[in-house]
Design a protein around this motif. Structure first.
Motif, PDB file in Angstrom:
ATOM      1  N   ARG A  11      12.751  -1.367  -6.253  1.00  0.00           N
ATOM      2  CA  ARG A  11      13.920  -0.653  -5.747  1.00  0.00           C
ATOM      3  C   ARG A  11      13.672  -0.117  -4.344  1.00  0.00           C
ATOM      4  NH1 ARG A  11      14.501   2.860 -11.326  1.00  0.00           N
ATOM      5  NH2 ARG A  11      15.679   1.344 -12.554  1.00  0.00           N
ATOM      6  N   GLY A  12      14.787   0.152  -3.637  1.00  0.00           N
ATOM      7  CA  GLY A  12      14.682   0.756  -2.315  1.00  0.00           C
ATOM      8  C   GLY A  12      13.870  -0.102  -1.359  1.00  0.00           C
ATOM      9  N   ARG A  13      13.054   0.546  -0.530  1.00  0.00           N
ATOM     10  CA  ARG A  13      12.258  -0.193   0.435  1.00  0.00           C
ATOM     11  C   ARG A  13      11.171  -1.035  -0.218  1.00  0.00           C
ATOM     12  NH1 ARG A  13      10.195   4.047   4.760  1.00  0.00           N
ATOM     13  NH2 ARG A  13       9.656   5.142   2.834  1.00  0.00           N
ATOM     14  N   LEU A  14      10.857  -0.720  -1.480  1.00  0.00           N
ATOM     15  CA  LEU A  14       9.813  -1.477  -2.167  1.00  0.00           C
ATOM     16  C   LEU A  14      10.251  -2.900  -2.495  1.00  0.00           C
ATOM     17  CD1 LEU A  14       6.999  -0.287  -2.767  1.00  0.00           C
ATOM     18  CD2 LEU A  14       8.734   1.452  -2.354  1.00  0.00           C
ATOM     19  N   ARG A  15      11.538  -3.221  -2.298  1.00  0.00           N
ATOM     20  CA  ARG A  15      11.954  -4.607  -2.518  1.00  0.00           C
ATOM     21  C   ARG A  15      11.310  -5.540  -1.489  1.00  0.00           C
ATOM     22  NH1 ARG A  15      16.183  -2.136   0.145  1.00  0.00           N
ATOM     23  NH2 ARG A  15      17.090  -3.237   1.926  1.00  0.00           N
ATOM     24  N   PHE A  16      10.802  -4.976  -0.392  1.00  0.00           N
ATOM     25  CA  PHE A  16      10.161  -5.797   0.630  1.00  0.00           C
ATOM     26  C   PHE A  16       8.678  -6.036   0.354  1.00  0.00           C
ATOM     27  CE2 PHE A  16      13.790  -3.845   2.889  1.00  0.00           C
ATOM     28  CZ  PHE A  16      14.454  -5.011   3.251  1.00  0.00           C
ATOM     29  N   THR A  17       8.164  -5.486  -0.727  1.00  0.00           N
ATOM     30  CA  THR A  17       6.772  -5.749  -1.074  1.00  0.00           C
ATOM     31  C   THR A  17       6.634  -7.176  -1.593  1.00  0.00           C
ATOM     32  OG1 THR A  17       7.109  -4.879  -3.315  1.00  0.00           O
ATOM     33  CG2 THR A  17       6.286  -3.341  -1.663  1.00  0.00           C
ATOM     34  N   SER A  18       5.541  -7.816  -1.206  1.00  0.00           N
ATOM     35  CA  SER A  18       5.272  -9.160  -1.706  1.00  0.00           C
ATOM     36  C   SER A  18       4.690  -9.065  -3.113  1.00  0.00           C
ATOM     37  CB  SER A  18       4.287  -9.878  -0.787  1.00  0.00           C
ATOM     38  OG  SER A  18       3.004  -9.264  -0.860  1.00  0.00           O
ATOM     39  N   HIS A  19       4.600 -10.202  -3.769  1.00  0.00           N
ATOM     40  CA  HIS A  19       4.005 -10.214  -5.109  1.00  0.00           C
ATOM     41  C   HIS A  19       2.540  -9.788  -5.041  1.00  0.00           C
ATOM     42  CE1 HIS A  19       3.430 -11.188  -9.263  1.00  0.00           C
ATOM     43  NE2 HIS A  19       2.553 -12.139  -9.001  1.00  0.00           N
ATOM     44  N   ARG A  20       1.830 -10.174  -4.003  1.00  0.00           N
ATOM     45  CA  ARG A  20       0.424  -9.766  -3.855  1.00  0.00           C
ATOM     46  C   ARG A  20       0.317  -8.253  -3.657  1.00  0.00           C
ATOM     47  NH1 ARG A  20      -4.101 -12.606  -3.027  1.00  0.00           N
ATOM     48  NH2 ARG A  20      -2.871 -14.507  -2.746  1.00  0.00           N
ATOM     49  N   ASP A  21       1.254  -7.671  -2.893  1.00  0.00           N
ATOM     50  CA  ASP A  21       1.259  -6.216  -2.719  1.00  0.00           C
ATOM     51  C   ASP A  21       1.439  -5.519  -4.064  1.00  0.00           C
ATOM     52  OD1 ASP A  21       0.985  -6.414   0.035  1.00  0.00           O
ATOM     53  OD2 ASP A  21       3.150  -6.425   0.384  1.00  0.00           O
ATOM     54  N   PHE A  22       2.373  -6.050  -4.880  1.00  0.00           N
ATOM     55  CA  PHE A  22       2.579  -5.440  -6.193  1.00  0.00           C
ATOM     56  C   PHE A  22       1.327  -5.570  -7.048  1.00  0.00           C
ATOM     57  CE2 PHE A  22       3.492  -5.752 -10.689  1.00  0.00           C
ATOM     58  CZ  PHE A  22       4.157  -4.555 -10.911  1.00  0.00           C
ATOM     59  N   GLN A  23       0.666  -6.698  -7.016  1.00  0.00           N
ATOM     60  CA  GLN A  23      -0.545  -6.879  -7.806  1.00  0.00           C
ATOM     61  C   GLN A  23      -1.589  -5.829  -7.462  1.00  0.00           C
ATOM     62  OE1 GLN A  23      -1.110 -11.147  -6.817  1.00  0.00           O
ATOM     63  NE2 GLN A  23      -1.260 -11.486  -9.011  1.00  0.00           N
ATOM     64  N   ARG A  24      -1.782  -5.593  -6.175  1.00  0.00           N
ATOM     65  CA  ARG A  24      -2.772  -4.587  -5.766  1.00  0.00           C
ATOM     66  C   ARG A  24      -2.374  -3.200  -6.259  1.00  0.00           C
ATOM     67  NH1 ARG A  24      -3.303  -7.820  -0.818  1.00  0.00           N
ATOM     68  NH2 ARG A  24      -1.542  -6.690   0.097  1.00  0.00           N
ATOM     69  N   ALA A  25      -1.081  -2.844  -6.100  1.00  0.00           N
ATOM     70  CA  ALA A  25      -0.629  -1.528  -6.547  1.00  0.00           C
ATOM     71  C   ALA A  25      -0.780  -1.394  -8.058  1.00  0.00           C
ATOM     72  CB  ALA A  25       0.825  -1.311  -6.129  1.00  0.00           C
TER      73      ALA A  25
END
Length: 267
Positions: A11-25
């Motif tokens: 949601r919000g600005r986090l929609r611009f995160t890549s799949h790799r960014d989400f994996q790290r988080a």
């Protein structure tokens, strides 16, 4: 080993995160929450996390799914709360169930997407959607690592319709509400090659010359098993919930219930 299936959002600005960014988080959240993760074997062990059909970078989503494997049992609801507290706001863990069935990825056969077209009149969007539905095929092009690829975007689209702002606001999705705009809702089968919302937008431009003045805001509302008769998708975690509450299956042993004898009446 216990397996837990999770639903999360972008949601919000986090929609611009890549799949790799989400994996790290997410892996950092697992460590903060002290989740007893199972790890792969080999020289570089990794936590056993299976991601299913992640949304493209730049799109919001209310329905992303993954599965984790644990070495010790945990309550799914408490685990969800711990992980959600450890994730950035916008990447929210909103559902968790224990896995009792196989094939989560096999149940993700279609998605419901919503496209917000700022600067487009709703009537123009409705006419464009009607023209798209009426077309037998809509060829679009996409640049891939192997060059330009041409494919039909129409075949994968089960439904495409304009909705009102009130209907759209019934969903907790990422969209500003301070200006009028056209909103399209579409149901798309997961096929190969994948037909993405931007491919449908290219198709609308081709068949109806619909060209929004600003990039469309795209949100996945749901994904799951396609119901062919209604053109909707079902909750992919529902079979696990049903299996968890189902009564135990009889193992085939004969029942040992004794039948009481009726007392004899007077002679």
């Amino acid at each position: 080993m216990q397996r837990i299936r999770l639903r999360y959002t972008k949601r919000g600005r986090l929609r611009f995160t890549s799949h790799r960014d989400f994996q790290r988080a997410f892996e950092r959240a697992l460590r903060r929450a002290e989740v007893p993760m199972a790890y792969s074997a080999g020289f570089t062990p990794h936590p056993k996390v299976s991601y299913a059909n992640a949304a493209p970078t730049g799109t919001g989503s209310e329905a992303e799914y993954l599965e984790i494997a644990l070495t010790e049992p945990r309550d799914p609801d408490k685990l969800r709360e711990l992980l959600d507290e450890s994730m950035p706001v916008g990447l929210d863990i909103i559902d968790a169930v224990e896995s009792h069935t196989s094939g989560l990825a096999d149940r993700l056969t279609a998605s419901i997407w919503e496209l917000r077209l700022d600067g487009v009149e709703p009537a123009d969007a409705a006419r464009a959607a009607e023209a798209f539905r009426a077309a037998e095929s809509v060829e679009v092009q996409r640049r891939t690592k192997n060059g330009i690829r041409t494919f039909d975007a129409r075949e994968a689209v089960v439904r495409l319709e304009a909705v009102t702002a009130d209907e759209a606001l019934a969903h907790d999705t990422d969209r500003p509400t301070d200006q009028p705009c056209a909103i399209l809702r579409l149901v798309v089968r997961h096929v190969t090659p994948a037909v993405r919302p931007d491919d449908v937008l290219s198709g609308l431009r081709a068949v109806a010359d619909l060209a929004p003045p600003v990039p469309a805001a795209v949100t996945r509302l749901a994904q799951g098993l396609l119901h062919e008769e209604t053109g909707t998708v079902t909750d992919p975690l529902a079979p696990d919930r049903e299996a968890a509450t189902a009564p135990p299956v009889n193992d085939g042993a004969p029942a040992a219930a004794a039948t009481a004898s009726a007392p004899e009446g007077p002679a």
